[in-house]
Design a protein around this motif. Structure first.
Motif, PDB file in Angstrom:
ATOM      1  N   ILE A 189       0.842  -1.296  -0.117  1.00 57.11           N
ATOM      2  CA  ILE A 189      -0.016  -0.017   0.073  1.00 57.11           C
ATOM      3  C   ILE A 189       0.828   1.437   0.028  1.00 57.11           C
ATOM      4  O   ILE A 189       0.656   2.108  -0.633  1.00 57.11           O
ATOM      5  N   ILE A 190       1.922   1.430   0.933  1.00 49.78           N
ATOM      6  CA  ILE A 190       2.932   2.420   0.933  1.00 49.78           C
ATOM      7  C   ILE A 190       3.633   2.675  -0.391  1.00 49.78           C
ATOM      8  O   ILE A 190       3.629   3.702  -0.926  1.00 49.78           O
ATOM      9  N   TRP A 191       3.948   1.520  -0.913  1.00 46.08           N
ATOM     10  CA  TRP A 191       4.687   1.680  -2.455  1.00 46.08           C
ATOM     11  C   TRP A 191       3.642   2.371  -3.319  1.00 46.08           C
ATOM     12  O   TRP A 191       4.047   3.144  -4.134  1.00 46.08           O
ATOM     13  N   GLU A 192       2.435   1.692  -3.480  1.00 44.99           N
ATOM     14  CA  GLU A 192       1.530   1.923  -4.386  1.00 44.99           C
ATOM     15  C   GLU A 192       0.997   3.683  -4.126  1.00 44.99           C
ATOM     16  O   GLU A 192       0.749   4.438  -4.992  1.00 44.99           O
ATOM     17  N   MET A 193       1.168   4.145  -2.833  1.00 45.76           N
ATOM     18  CA  MET A 193       0.660   5.504  -2.661  1.00 45.76           C
ATOM     19  C   MET A 193       1.722   6.506  -3.236  1.00 45.76           C
ATOM     20  O   MET A 193       1.229   7.367  -3.540  1.00 45.76           O
ATOM     21  N   HIS A 194       2.846   6.001  -3.185  1.00 45.20           N
ATOM     22  CA  HIS A 194       3.858   6.977  -3.784  1.00 45.20           C
ATOM     23  C   HIS A 194       4.257   6.768  -5.139  1.00 45.20           C
ATOM     24  O   HIS A 194       4.628   7.559  -5.765  1.00 45.20           O
ATOM     25  N   TYR A 195       4.324   5.555  -5.647  1.00 46.74           N
ATOM     26  CA  TYR A 195       5.048   5.148  -7.203  1.00 46.74           C
ATOM     27  C   TYR A 195       3.928   4.714  -7.951  1.00 46.74           C
ATOM     28  O   TYR A 195       4.056   4.514  -9.107  1.00 46.74           O
ATOM     29  N   GLY A 196       2.654   4.444  -7.426  1.00 44.31           N
ATOM     30  CA  GLY A 196       1.747   3.613  -8.459  1.00 44.31           C
ATOM     31  C   GLY A 196       1.623   2.278  -8.327  1.00 44.31           C
ATOM     32  O   GLY A 196       2.129   1.644  -7.292  1.00 44.31           O
ATOM     33  N   SER A 197       0.814   1.376  -8.920  1.00 47.49           N
ATOM     34  CA  SER A 197       0.276   0.098  -8.934  1.00 47.49           C
ATOM     35  C   SER A 197       1.915  -0.781  -9.134  1.00 47.49           C
ATOM     36  O   SER A 197       2.729  -0.336  -9.885  1.00 47.49           O
ATOM     37  N   ILE A 198       1.608  -1.908  -8.769  1.00 44.74           N
ATOM     38  CA  ILE A 198       2.656  -2.797  -8.800  1.00 44.74           C
ATOM     39  C   ILE A 198       2.118  -4.295  -9.401  1.00 44.74           C
ATOM     40  O   ILE A 198       1.205  -4.606  -9.031  1.00 44.74           O
ATOM     41  N   PRO A 199       2.770  -4.562 -10.461  1.00 46.81           N
ATOM     42  CA  PRO A 199       2.239  -6.089 -11.044  1.00 46.81           C
ATOM     43  C   PRO A 199       2.251  -7.053  -9.994  1.00 46.81           C
ATOM     44  O   PRO A 199       3.114  -7.002  -9.020  1.00 46.81           O
TER      45      PRO A 199
ATOM     46  N   GLN B  44       3.334 -10.020  -9.794  1.00 41.97           N
ATOM     47  CA  GLN B  44       4.443 -11.005  -9.768  1.00 41.97           C
ATOM     48  C   GLN B  44       5.377 -10.228  -9.055  1.00 41.97           C
ATOM     49  O   GLN B  44       6.490 -10.874  -8.414  1.00 41.97           O
ATOM     50  N   ILE B  45       5.540  -9.108  -8.757  1.00 38.11           N
ATOM     51  CA  ILE B  45       6.508  -8.164  -8.208  1.00 38.11           C
ATOM     52  C   ILE B  45       6.304  -8.203  -6.632  1.00 38.11           C
ATOM     53  O   ILE B  45       5.051  -8.041  -6.453  1.00 38.11           O
ATOM     54  N   GLN B  46       7.342  -8.141  -5.856  1.00 40.23           N
ATOM     55  CA  GLN B  46       7.269  -8.212  -4.601  1.00 40.23           C
ATOM     56  C   GLN B  46       7.869  -6.930  -3.769  1.00 40.23           C
ATOM     57  O   GLN B  46       8.722  -6.272  -4.505  1.00 40.23           O
ATOM     58  N   ILE B  47       7.774  -6.587  -2.650  1.00 35.09           N
ATOM     59  CA  ILE B  47       8.452  -5.623  -2.017  1.00 35.09           C
ATOM     60  C   ILE B  47       9.386  -6.058  -1.027  1.00 35.09           C
ATOM     61  O   ILE B  47       9.203  -6.983  -0.032  1.00 35.09           O
ATOM     62  N   ASP B  48      10.389  -5.601  -1.336  1.00 37.02           N
ATOM     63  CA  ASP B  48      11.874  -6.155  -0.638  1.00 37.02           C
ATOM     64  C   ASP B  48      12.105  -5.005   0.684  1.00 37.02           C
ATOM     65  O   ASP B  48      12.229  -4.036   0.507  1.00 37.02           O
ATOM     66  N   HIS B  49      12.250  -5.550   1.829  1.00 37.46           N
ATOM     67  CA  HIS B  49      12.584  -4.547   2.962  1.00 37.46           C
ATOM     68  C   HIS B  49      14.394  -4.749   2.873  1.00 37.46           C
ATOM     69  O   HIS B  49      14.756  -5.937   3.374  1.00 37.46           O
ATOM     70  N   LYS B  50      14.924  -3.741   2.688  1.00 38.16           N
ATOM     71  CA  LYS B  50      16.312  -3.842   2.742  1.00 38.16           C
ATOM     72  C   LYS B  50      16.891  -4.317   3.846  1.00 38.16           C
ATOM     73  O   LYS B  50      18.207  -5.112   3.896  1.00 38.16           O
ATOM     74  N   ASP B  51      16.375  -3.712   5.042  1.00 36.57           N
ATOM     75  CA  ASP B  51      17.075  -4.113   6.253  1.00 36.57           C
ATOM     76  C   ASP B  51      16.751  -5.327   7.100  1.00 36.57           C
ATOM     77  O   ASP B  51      16.914  -6.001   8.130  1.00 36.57           O
TER      78      ASP B  51
ATOM     79  N   LEU C  10       9.603   4.345   3.493  1.00 33.85           N
ATOM     80  CA  LEU C  10       9.610   4.221   2.023  1.00 33.85           C
ATOM     81  C   LEU C  10      11.229   4.022   1.666  1.00 33.85           C
ATOM     82  O   LEU C  10      11.567   3.197   0.701  1.00 33.85           O
ATOM     83  N   SER C  11      12.248   4.626   2.382  1.00 34.34           N
ATOM     84  CA  SER C  11      13.633   4.587   2.127  1.00 34.34           C
ATOM     85  C   SER C  11      14.140   2.941   2.471  1.00 34.34           C
ATOM     86  O   SER C  11      15.074   2.567   1.598  1.00 34.34           O
ATOM     87  N   ASN C  12      13.215   2.028   3.089  1.00 28.10           N
ATOM     88  CA  ASN C  12      13.567   0.584   3.217  1.00 28.10           C
ATOM     89  C   ASN C  12      12.933  -0.189   2.322  1.00 28.10           C
ATOM     90  O   ASN C  12      13.206  -1.533   2.342  1.00 28.10           O
ATOM     91  N   LEU C  13      12.121   0.409   1.433  1.00 26.08           N
ATOM     92  CA  LEU C  13      11.475  -0.663   0.497  1.00 26.08           C
ATOM     93  C   LEU C  13      11.816  -0.421  -0.807  1.00 26.08           C
ATOM     94  O   LEU C  13      12.451   0.777  -1.315  1.00 26.08           O
ATOM     95  N   ARG C  14      11.857  -1.402  -1.587  1.00 27.26           N
ATOM     96  CA  ARG C  14      12.177  -1.500  -3.090  1.00 27.26           C
ATOM     97  C   ARG C  14      11.624  -2.789  -3.880  1.00 27.26           C
ATOM     98  O   ARG C  14      11.213  -3.781  -3.015  1.00 27.26           O
ATOM     99  N   LEU C  15      11.347  -2.567  -5.080  1.00 25.65           N
ATOM    100  CA  LEU C  15      10.515  -3.482  -5.742  1.00 25.65           C
ATOM    101  C   LEU C  15      11.474  -4.677  -6.234  1.00 25.65           C
ATOM    102  O   LEU C  15      12.718  -4.613  -6.370  1.00 25.65           O
TER     103      LEU C  15
END
Length: 190
Positions: free
Chosen positions: A85-95, A97-104, A112-117
């Protein structure tokens, strides 16, 4: 159907439409300092607003006993991961098959700085050593057959042998170099 249940159904339909259209910012606000989603007030819903508006949304879930797993938010009877939800609020929809990775590696840190596709494979690259690991170093195992340390890594859907080494440290260095080469920004050596 009672008037109360008709009203609840109408409000859930309103929220579900916002979800389907990716209009998360009309349901939540985002606190960048904490990484939390905050429920916004809903039009014409005094009962909802009195109970939930302004409060932190979601609950932390754990798996395998005490291992942190994710933050889930239930919106209109549907469970959603807060990180998506946080990612989509800032950058738009996510396909899908794509996941959100927590860097730490902390699934509760939804800043948001800890999240990446990431693809599923990339997300798996960014994991610590397994519980079964006896060497204490990721990608390093003792081979009792020849009395040497073996280094290996997974990349491109297969296990890649990085050779046998006289010391555990040399095997760890071989793994670290290969992790950077094969996993790039998702490399995790510890």
């Amino acid at each position: 159907m009672s008037i109360k249940s008709q009203y609840a159904s109408r409000m859930n339909g309103y929220v579900r439409n916002l979800m389907d259209e990716g209009r998360w910012s009309e349901i939540f606000s985002y606190d960048g300092a904490t990484g939390n989603l905050i429920w916004k007030s809903r039009p014409d819903n005094v009962q909802w607003n009195a109970k939930w508006a302004g409060s932190v949304a979601g609950c932390r879930t754990k798996k395998d006993g005490d291992k942190p797993y994710s933050v889930y938010v239930t919106v209109a009877y549907k469970q959603c991961k807060a990180s998506r939800i946080i990612w989509e609020m800032h950058y738009g929809s996510i396909p899908p098959q794509i996941q959100i990775d927590h860097k730490d590696l902390n699934p509760f840190n939804n800043r948001l700085s800890n999240l990446r596709l990431a693809t599923s494979a990339q997300n798996m690259y960014n994991v610590p050593k397994t519980i079964k690991n006896t060497s204490g170093l990721k990608g390093v195992v003792w081979d009792k057959r020849d009395g040497k340390w073996r280094a290996q890594i997974r990349g491109g859907g297969k296990v890649i042998n990085l050779g046998r080494h006289l010391t555990k440290g040399l095997a760890a260095v071989a793994h670290a170099k290969a992790a950077i080469r094969y996993h790039g920004k998702f490399a995790r050596v510890a």
